[in-house]
Design a protein around this motif. Structure first.
Motif, PDB file in Angstrom:
ATOM      1  N   ARG A  83      -0.724   4.492  -6.019  1.00 19.70           N
ATOM      2  CA  ARG A  83      -0.666   4.683  -4.367  1.00 19.70           C
ATOM      3  C   ARG A  83      -1.551   3.985  -4.143  1.00 19.70           C
ATOM      4  O   ARG A  83      -2.262   3.530  -2.719  1.00 19.70           O
ATOM      5  CB  ARG A  83       1.060   5.500  -3.440  1.00 19.70           C
ATOM      6  N   ASP A  84      -2.484   5.166  -4.070  1.00 18.07           N
ATOM      7  CA  ASP A  84      -3.610   5.398  -3.469  1.00 18.07           C
ATOM      8  C   ASP A  84      -4.828   4.950  -3.620  1.00 18.07           C
ATOM      9  O   ASP A  84      -5.830   4.976  -3.484  1.00 18.07           O
ATOM     10  CB  ASP A  84      -4.080   7.086  -3.199  1.00 18.07           C
ATOM     11  N   THR A  99      -6.475   5.365  -6.868  1.00 18.95           N
ATOM     12  CA  THR A  99      -6.844   6.277  -7.672  1.00 18.95           C
ATOM     13  C   THR A  99      -6.952   5.858  -9.503  1.00 18.95           C
ATOM     14  O   THR A  99      -7.749   6.545  -9.871  1.00 18.95           O
ATOM     15  CB  THR A  99      -7.268   7.188  -7.322  1.00 18.95           C
ATOM     16  N   SER A 143       0.396  -1.180   0.331  1.00 22.06           N
ATOM     17  CA  SER A 143      -0.228   0.195   0.181  1.00 22.06           C
ATOM     18  C   SER A 143       1.198   1.583  -0.389  1.00 22.06           C
ATOM     19  O   SER A 143       0.276   2.702  -0.227  1.00 22.06           O
ATOM     20  CB  SER A 143      -1.101   0.077   1.432  1.00 22.06           C
TER      21      SER A 143
END
Length: 121
Positions: free
Chosen positions: A53-54, A56, A30
């Motif tokens: 990473r997020d 989106t 993550s």
């Protein structure tokens, strides 16, 4: 040092589906953008998808757009690649890797054993 375990490959017929999983060993995926790569016999390893990473932002190479979907499972510490409508040209060993920054940057040069995907009638 990063260690990965790729799984989920197999032998399928054209039009069928597979779901690959990339597990991080000893670290959290993550914290990184993660890419899926593949290498067919006699060809260079190429990136086919990446997730930010997020989670989106996603990227897909043209040959797999609309057929493959990359996603994160935070609880399992995996990045998965759902592959639908598989074609013989998808036959390759599939690998994952993490990026030093976002999906447009460079990767850490650590690789797992990969998982073989064979699409054949």
């Amino acid at each position: 040092q990063f260690e990965f375990v790729e799984s989920g490959g197999g032998l399928v017929q054209p039009g069928e589906s597979l779901r690959l999983s990339c597990a991080g060993s000893g670290f959290s995926l993550s914290y990184y953008a993660v890419g899926w790569f593949r290498q067919a016999p006699g060809k260079e390893r190429t990136r086919i998808s990446c997730i930010s990473r997020d989670g989106t932002g996603t990227y897909y190479r043209d040959p797999v757009k609309g057929r493959f979907t990359i996603s994160r499972d935070i609880a399992k510490n995996t990045v998965d690649l759902q592959m639908d409508s598989l074609k013989p040209e998808d036959t390759a060993v599939y690998y994952c890797a993490v990026y030093t920054g976002d999906c447009s940057g460079s990767i850490y040069d650590y690789w797992g054993q990969g998982t073989q995907v064979t699409v054949s009638s």
